[in-house]
Design an enzyme around this catalytic site. Structure first.
Site, PDB file in Angstrom:
ATOM      1  N   HIS A  46       0.823  -1.209   0.000  1.00  0.00           N
ATOM      2  CA  HIS A  46       0.000   0.000   0.000  1.00  0.00           C
ATOM      3  C   HIS A  46       0.857   1.260   0.000  1.00  0.00           C
ATOM      4  CE1 HIS A  46      -3.765  -2.279   1.571  1.00  0.00           C
ATOM      5  NE2 HIS A  46      -3.683  -2.267   0.254  1.00  0.00           N
ATOM      6  N   CYS A 101       3.202 -12.135   2.136  1.00  0.00           N
ATOM      7  CA  CYS A 101       4.278 -12.138   3.134  1.00  0.00           C
ATOM      8  C   CYS A 101       4.260 -13.468   3.888  1.00  0.00           C
ATOM      9  CB  CYS A 101       4.090 -10.987   4.112  1.00  0.00           C
ATOM     10  SG  CYS A 101       5.300 -11.032   5.456  1.00  0.00           S
ATOM     11  N   GLU A 131      -5.865  -8.066   3.576  1.00  0.00           N
ATOM     12  CA  GLU A 131      -5.298  -9.171   4.368  1.00  0.00           C
ATOM     13  C   GLU A 131      -6.410  -9.957   5.065  1.00  0.00           C
ATOM     14  OE1 GLU A 131      -2.128  -8.295   7.230  1.00  0.00           O
ATOM     15  OE2 GLU A 131      -2.661 -10.143   8.287  1.00  0.00           O
ATOM     16  N   THR A 170      -2.025  -9.033  10.795  1.00  0.00           N
ATOM     17  CA  THR A 170      -0.636  -8.852  11.252  1.00  0.00           C
ATOM     18  C   THR A 170      -0.288  -7.405  11.588  1.00  0.00           C
ATOM     19  OG1 THR A 170       0.050  -8.577   8.958  1.00  0.00           O
ATOM     20  CG2 THR A 170       0.242 -10.793   9.892  1.00  0.00           C
ATOM     21  N   SER A 228      -2.892   2.156   4.233  1.00  0.00           N
ATOM     22  CA  SER A 228      -1.916   1.274   4.874  1.00  0.00           C
ATOM     23  C   SER A 228      -2.288   1.088   6.341  1.00  0.00           C
ATOM     24  CB  SER A 228      -0.515   1.882   4.745  1.00  0.00           C
ATOM     25  OG  SER A 228       0.340   1.348   5.718  1.00  0.00           O
TER      26      SER A 228
HETATM   27  S1  SF4 Z   1       3.961  -5.601   7.886  1.00  0.00           S
HETATM   28 FE1  SF4 Z   1       4.528  -7.604   8.727  1.00  0.00          FE
HETATM   29  S2  SF4 Z   1       3.094  -9.067   7.844  1.00  0.00           S
HETATM   30 FE2  SF4 Z   1       2.957  -7.169   6.623  1.00  0.00          FE
HETATM   31  S3  SF4 Z   1       4.397  -7.478   4.954  1.00  0.00           S
HETATM   32 FE3  SF4 Z   1       5.534  -6.488   6.590  1.00  0.00          FE
HETATM   33  S4  SF4 Z   1       6.490  -8.172   7.779  1.00  0.00           S
HETATM   34 FE4  SF4 Z   1       4.862  -9.044   6.518  1.00  0.00          FE
END
Ligand code: SF4
EC number: 1.17.7.4
Length: 316
Positions: A46, A101, A131, A170, A228
């Site tokens: 994002h 991720c 997500e 996350t 984000s």
């Molecule tokens: S914020 Fe955390 S879960 Fe999201 S892409 Fe980055 S490391 Fe992975």
């Protein structure tokens, strides 16, 4: 005219996390391997600056798989996708690369494991965030109940309160999530949770650095995109920790200088999808107006790195 003095606290860690770094690398390597265009389902991360730069190199961003032709590679964003998406790509015999991720994939696996053991899932997350959509889409409809707040916990009606487990997005606020988990455990004492919460190391570390900065200054800017999740949480964490001025900016042009009139210090951080070039742009904008003394507020050192999928490491 002499510039007024300003102490600029710089959070560490800030900006790119290992998952974002990997996702961007995946698009760049896919372009190198297969040439343009390479399709990307949803913004890879994002951040408009990152997306525009990849678009310039030949990436085509779409929201749904049916917008992609069968004969070009497609990449799924770092946020993860419902199971139905790679299944549809496979059915169309498309070349696809999953940039989810690994820390999001870990949550997907957790959900599947609990489901296989006959548990219904409660997901703590934000409705509509990709997500959340992706994680809920790992299990059949109705198997994941979404809660956003502690208040939501009182209203859910699981199939069997004795057979429940929870997972989280996350990128949530560590403190707010602890409240929701406590509400779940009070209402459903048998609920099973992850050994360690699903909020990732990058989210946790950036929030800790913001809290440490908030003990030194009342004003804070978070560089990040309005969509984000982890960036928006940083603004909330800063405000909760005592910053009377905590704002999200995408880049230097967004800074409201009038609102900052009279400050003698400011904290700067950036969400996990904001590139360092934008952080430097903001710092330079302050240097143009103030006599800046920089101080790094470091609460953790990160050395996490994720490998790109094998298909991109192999020659074309
Ligand atoms: S914020 Fe955390 S879960 Fe999201 S892409 Fe980055 S490391 Fe992975």
């Amino acid at each position: 005219m002499t510039k007024p003095p300003l102490t600029l606290y710089l959070a560490a860690p800030r900006g790119f996390c290992a998952g974002v770094d990997r996702a961007i690398k995946i698009v760049e390597m896919a372009l190198e391997k297969w040439g343009a265009p390479v399709y990307v389902r949803h913004e890879i991360v994002h951040n408009k600056y990152v997306v525009d730069a990849l678009r310039d190199q030949g990436a085509v961003f779409v929201e749904e798989l049916d917008e992609c032709p069968d004969d070009r590679p497609v990449i799924f964003s770092a946020h993860g996708v419902p199971k139905a998406v790679p299944a549809a790509a496979a059915k169309r015999e498309m070349v696809y690369v999953d940039a989810t991720c690994p820390l999001v994939s870990k949550v997907h696996i957790e959900a599947e494991r609990h489901h296989a053991n006959g548990l219904q899932m409660v997901m703590i997350g934000h409705a509509g965030h990709p997500e959340t959509v992706g994680t809920m889409g790992q299990l059949p409809e109705g198997e994941v109940i979404l809660v956003e707040t502690s208040e939501d916990v009182a209203t859910i009606a699981p199939r069997d309160p004795e057979k429940l487990a929870f997972i989280t997005q996350t990128t949530l606020s560590v403190d707010d999530t602890a409240d929701v988990v406590a509400a779940l455990q009070t209402r459903f004492p048998a609920i099973i949770g992850p050994h360690k919460e699903d909020i990732c190391y990058a989210t946790t570390n950036r929030q800790e650095a913001v809290k440490a900065m908030a003990t030194k200054t009342n004003a804070m800017l978070v560089i990040g995109a309005p969509n984000s999740s982890n960036s928006r949480r940083l603004v909330e964490v800063g405000a909760k920790a005592g910053c009377t001025y905590a704002q999200l900016v995408q880049r230097a042009a967004d800074i409201d200088w009038r609102a900052l009139d009279g400050i003698d210090s400011i904290g700067i951080t950036a969400g996990a999808s904001a590139p360092e070039v934008l952080i430097n742009e903001v710092i330079d904008a302050f240097k143009a107006r103030y006599k800046v003394t920089e101080e790094v507020v470091e609460t953790a050192v990160e050395n996490v790195e994720f490998k790109v999928p094998r298909v991109l490491r192999e020659p074309a």
